[in-house]
Design a protein around this motif. Sequence first.
Motif, PDB file in Angstrom:
ATOM      1  N   HIS A 174       0.668  -1.167  -0.020  1.00 32.72           N
ATOM      2  CA  HIS A 174       0.412   0.236   0.268  1.00 32.72           C
ATOM      3  C   HIS A 174       1.383   1.269   0.494  1.00 32.72           C
ATOM      4  CE1 HIS A 174      -3.713  -1.870   0.471  1.00 32.72           C
ATOM      5  NE2 HIS A 174      -3.504  -2.696   1.574  1.00 32.72           N
ATOM      6  N   GLY A 175       2.247   0.793  -0.345  1.00 28.61           N
ATOM      7  CA  GLY A 175       3.096   2.212  -0.858  1.00 28.61           C
ATOM      8  C   GLY A 175       3.856   2.997   0.711  1.00 28.61           C
ATOM      9  N   LEU A 176       3.460   2.057   2.420  1.00 30.15           N
ATOM     10  CA  LEU A 176       4.173   1.382   3.012  1.00 30.15           C
ATOM     11  C   LEU A 176       5.292   0.768   3.172  1.00 30.15           C
ATOM     12  CD1 LEU A 176       1.824   3.616   5.389  1.00 30.15           C
ATOM     13  CD2 LEU A 176       2.892   4.853   4.302  1.00 30.15           C
ATOM     14  N   LEU A 177       6.255   1.203   4.326  1.00 34.79           N
ATOM     15  CA  LEU A 177       6.620   0.181   4.743  1.00 34.79           C
ATOM     16  C   LEU A 177       6.041  -0.454   6.143  1.00 34.79           C
ATOM     17  CD1 LEU A 177      10.248   1.741   5.359  1.00 34.79           C
ATOM     18  CD2 LEU A 177       9.405   0.288   3.838  1.00 34.79           C
ATOM     19  N   GLU A 178       5.983  -1.823   5.899  1.00 39.45           N
ATOM     20  CA  GLU A 178       5.116  -2.773   7.054  1.00 39.45           C
ATOM     21  C   GLU A 178       5.743  -2.365   8.391  1.00 39.45           C
ATOM     22  OE1 GLU A 178       4.299  -7.224   7.309  1.00 39.45           O
ATOM     23  OE2 GLU A 178       5.827  -6.477   6.082  1.00 39.45           O
ATOM     24  N   TYR A 179       4.961  -2.093   9.514  1.00 40.06           N
ATOM     25  CA  TYR A 179       5.225  -2.343  10.818  1.00 40.06           C
ATOM     26  C   TYR A 179       5.822  -3.946  11.639  1.00 40.06           C
ATOM     27  CZ  TYR A 179       0.649  -5.968  10.462  1.00 40.06           C
ATOM     28  OH  TYR A 179      -0.111  -6.238  11.010  1.00 40.06           O
ATOM     29  N   PRO A 180       6.365  -3.721  12.184  1.00 40.43           N
ATOM     30  CA  PRO A 180       7.164  -4.825  13.318  1.00 40.43           C
ATOM     31  C   PRO A 180       6.155  -5.230  13.541  1.00 40.43           C
ATOM     32  CG  PRO A 180       6.576  -2.591  14.539  1.00 40.43           C
ATOM     33  CD  PRO A 180       6.396  -1.807  13.751  1.00 40.43           C
ATOM     34  N   HIS A 181       6.971  -6.899  13.635  1.00 40.08           N
ATOM     35  CA  HIS A 181       6.107  -7.639  14.078  1.00 40.08           C
ATOM     36  C   HIS A 181       6.686  -8.711  15.475  1.00 40.08           C
ATOM     37  CE1 HIS A 181       3.668  -8.745  10.810  1.00 40.08           C
ATOM     38  NE2 HIS A 181       4.714  -7.768   9.740  1.00 40.08           N
ATOM     39  N   TYR A 182       5.997  -9.322  16.059  1.00 36.09           N
ATOM     40  CA  TYR A 182       6.406  -9.809  17.305  1.00 36.09           C
ATOM     41  C   TYR A 182       5.232 -11.432  17.220  1.00 36.09           C
ATOM     42  CZ  TYR A 182       8.155  -5.499  18.454  1.00 36.09           C
ATOM     43  OH  TYR A 182       8.866  -4.186  18.911  1.00 36.09           O
ATOM     44  N   TYR A 191      13.762  -8.460  26.724  1.00 35.87           N
ATOM     45  CA  TYR A 191      12.795  -7.512  25.727  1.00 35.87           C
ATOM     46  C   TYR A 191      11.212  -8.201  25.487  1.00 35.87           C
ATOM     47  CZ  TYR A 191      17.603  -6.674  24.883  1.00 35.87           C
ATOM     48  OH  TYR A 191      19.028  -6.266  24.788  1.00 35.87           O
ATOM     49  N   GLU A 192      10.507  -7.641  25.859  1.00 38.33           N
ATOM     50  CA  GLU A 192       9.439  -7.642  25.568  1.00 38.33           C
ATOM     51  C   GLU A 192       8.456  -6.842  24.430  1.00 38.33           C
ATOM     52  OE1 GLU A 192       6.962  -6.175  29.803  1.00 38.33           O
ATOM     53  OE2 GLU A 192       8.709  -6.413  30.899  1.00 38.33           O
ATOM     54  N   VAL A 193       7.549  -7.417  24.322  1.00 36.09           N
ATOM     55  CA  VAL A 193       6.806  -7.447  23.581  1.00 36.09           C
ATOM     56  C   VAL A 193       5.697  -6.509  24.092  1.00 36.09           C
ATOM     57  CG1 VAL A 193       4.636  -7.813  22.106  1.00 36.09           C
ATOM     58  CG2 VAL A 193       5.993  -9.678  22.361  1.00 36.09           C
ATOM     59  N   PRO A 194       5.731  -5.427  22.618  1.00 36.60           N
ATOM     60  CA  PRO A 194       4.952  -3.773  23.411  1.00 36.60           C
ATOM     61  C   PRO A 194       3.124  -4.798  23.800  1.00 36.60           C
ATOM     62  CG  PRO A 194       5.569  -3.575  21.524  1.00 36.60           C
ATOM     63  CD  PRO A 194       5.878  -5.553  20.885  1.00 36.60           C
ATOM     64  N   GLU A 195       2.876  -3.638  25.169  1.00 36.86           N
ATOM     65  CA  GLU A 195       1.565  -4.351  25.923  1.00 36.86           C
ATOM     66  C   GLU A 195       0.752  -3.891  24.744  1.00 36.86           C
ATOM     67  OE1 GLU A 195      -0.033  -6.272  28.755  1.00 36.86           O
ATOM     68  OE2 GLU A 195       1.750  -5.565  28.967  1.00 36.86           O
ATOM     69  N   ILE A 196       0.349  -2.629  23.983  1.00 31.34           N
ATOM     70  CA  ILE A 196      -0.177  -3.052  23.030  1.00 31.34           C
ATOM     71  C   ILE A 196      -1.511  -4.257  21.972  1.00 31.34           C
ATOM     72  CG2 ILE A 196      -0.195  -1.709  20.960  1.00 31.34           C
ATOM     73  CD1 ILE A 196      -2.282  -0.076  21.097  1.00 31.34           C
ATOM     74  N   ASN A 204      -7.276  -0.431  18.663  1.00 30.46           N
ATOM     75  CA  ASN A 204      -6.256   0.111  19.149  1.00 30.46           C
ATOM     76  C   ASN A 204      -4.887  -0.184  18.636  1.00 30.46           C
ATOM     77  OD1 ASN A 204      -7.344   2.236  21.119  1.00 30.46           O
ATOM     78  ND2 ASN A 204      -7.111   0.756  22.413  1.00 30.46           N
ATOM     79  N   ILE A 205      -4.773  -1.635  18.567  1.00 31.12           N
ATOM     80  CA  ILE A 205      -3.724  -2.394  17.752  1.00 31.12           C
ATOM     81  C   ILE A 205      -3.497  -1.915  16.036  1.00 31.12           C
ATOM     82  CG2 ILE A 205      -3.410  -4.286  16.470  1.00 31.12           C
ATOM     83  CD1 ILE A 205      -4.649  -5.964  19.155  1.00 31.12           C
ATOM     84  N   ARG A 206      -4.888  -1.723  15.473  1.00 28.71           N
ATOM     85  CA  ARG A 206      -4.583  -1.569  14.212  1.00 28.71           C
ATOM     86  C   ARG A 206      -3.707  -0.132  13.775  1.00 28.71           C
ATOM     87  NH1 ARG A 206      -6.970   2.057  11.318  1.00 28.71           N
ATOM     88  NH2 ARG A 206      -7.750   2.486  13.078  1.00 28.71           N
ATOM     89  N   LYS A 207      -4.396   1.034  14.637  1.00 30.80           N
ATOM     90  CA  LYS A 207      -4.075   2.822  15.112  1.00 30.80           C
ATOM     91  C   LYS A 207      -2.234   2.336  15.480  1.00 30.80           C
ATOM     92  CE  LYS A 207      -7.980   5.069  16.724  1.00 30.80           C
ATOM     93  NZ  LYS A 207      -8.758   5.756  17.135  1.00 30.80           N
ATOM     94  N   TRP A 208      -1.853   1.703  16.208  1.00 31.00           N
ATOM     95  CA  TRP A 208      -1.112   0.859  16.589  1.00 31.00           C
ATOM     96  C   TRP A 208      -0.008   1.052  15.280  1.00 31.00           C
ATOM     97  CZ3 TRP A 208       2.759  -2.723  16.409  1.00 31.00           C
ATOM     98  CH2 TRP A 208       4.328  -2.615  17.328  1.00 31.00           C
TER      99      TRP A 208
END
Length: 251
Positions: A174-182, A191-196, A204-208
């Motif tokens: 869609h033209g953007l770089l991909e968000y990080p995965h965990y 090292y922790e996974v983001p709480e959201i 909220n996950i979609r927005k993050w």
Amino acid sequence: MQVDILTLFPDMFAGPFGHSIIKRAQEKNLLQINYINIRDFSRNKHRTVDDTPFGGGAGMVMGPEPLFECFDYLKSLRGDNLGRVVMMCPQGEPFTQDYAKELAREDNLVILCGHYEGIDERVREVLVTDEISIGDYVLTGGELPAMVVVDAVARMIPGVLGEAASAEDDSFYHGLLEYPHYTKPRVYRGYEVPEILLSGHHENIRKWRRRQSLLRTLERRPELLKEVALTKEDKKVLLELKKLLQDLDLQ
């Protein structure tokens, strides 16, 4: 999709296309890949397909005779309409995700892999519809770029990936770089996974994820933002992110 690859080295494709997603796509008959050895259409006993260039100069040039006869054979198999005929070439149009999506809409695709100093210009003028480059550098032949194109295009064919959303979330789709995965475990070596992402709140996950995608694009490939259809929410987030990055630079 039917893909015919014209090459001097068909064995090079066995490893990359004999595993993982491309292998499964062929087993499901979603993708059929046929290799044609250009040397089979050479008319001399040494099966050579190249000769010295007219006008002099270094290197050798792939001649027109075996390639034109190769296409005659291909037409006997597929008919006169071969669809898009792609030549892998450093002078070609840069290969992008949009180009991959465009090619994925075709039923037939022919890919020509060049070698030596190049291919006789008459082949380019008469037989080729597209010239594609995978980057501003020169490789020893067109086989590796052809593998890149087939892999990128195959992912866009419905059913090749387990879920359509998998391809749609890829960087550049869609033209953007991909968000990080965990994934699991939740905590690894401190090292922790983001709480959201553990909240179960899908909106909220979609927005993050969208915010992270915008942030990565802004930091790493800001020129891509000029081509993306941004929502009001996106523009608001980008303003916040730009201010945040400016504040960090000042510290």
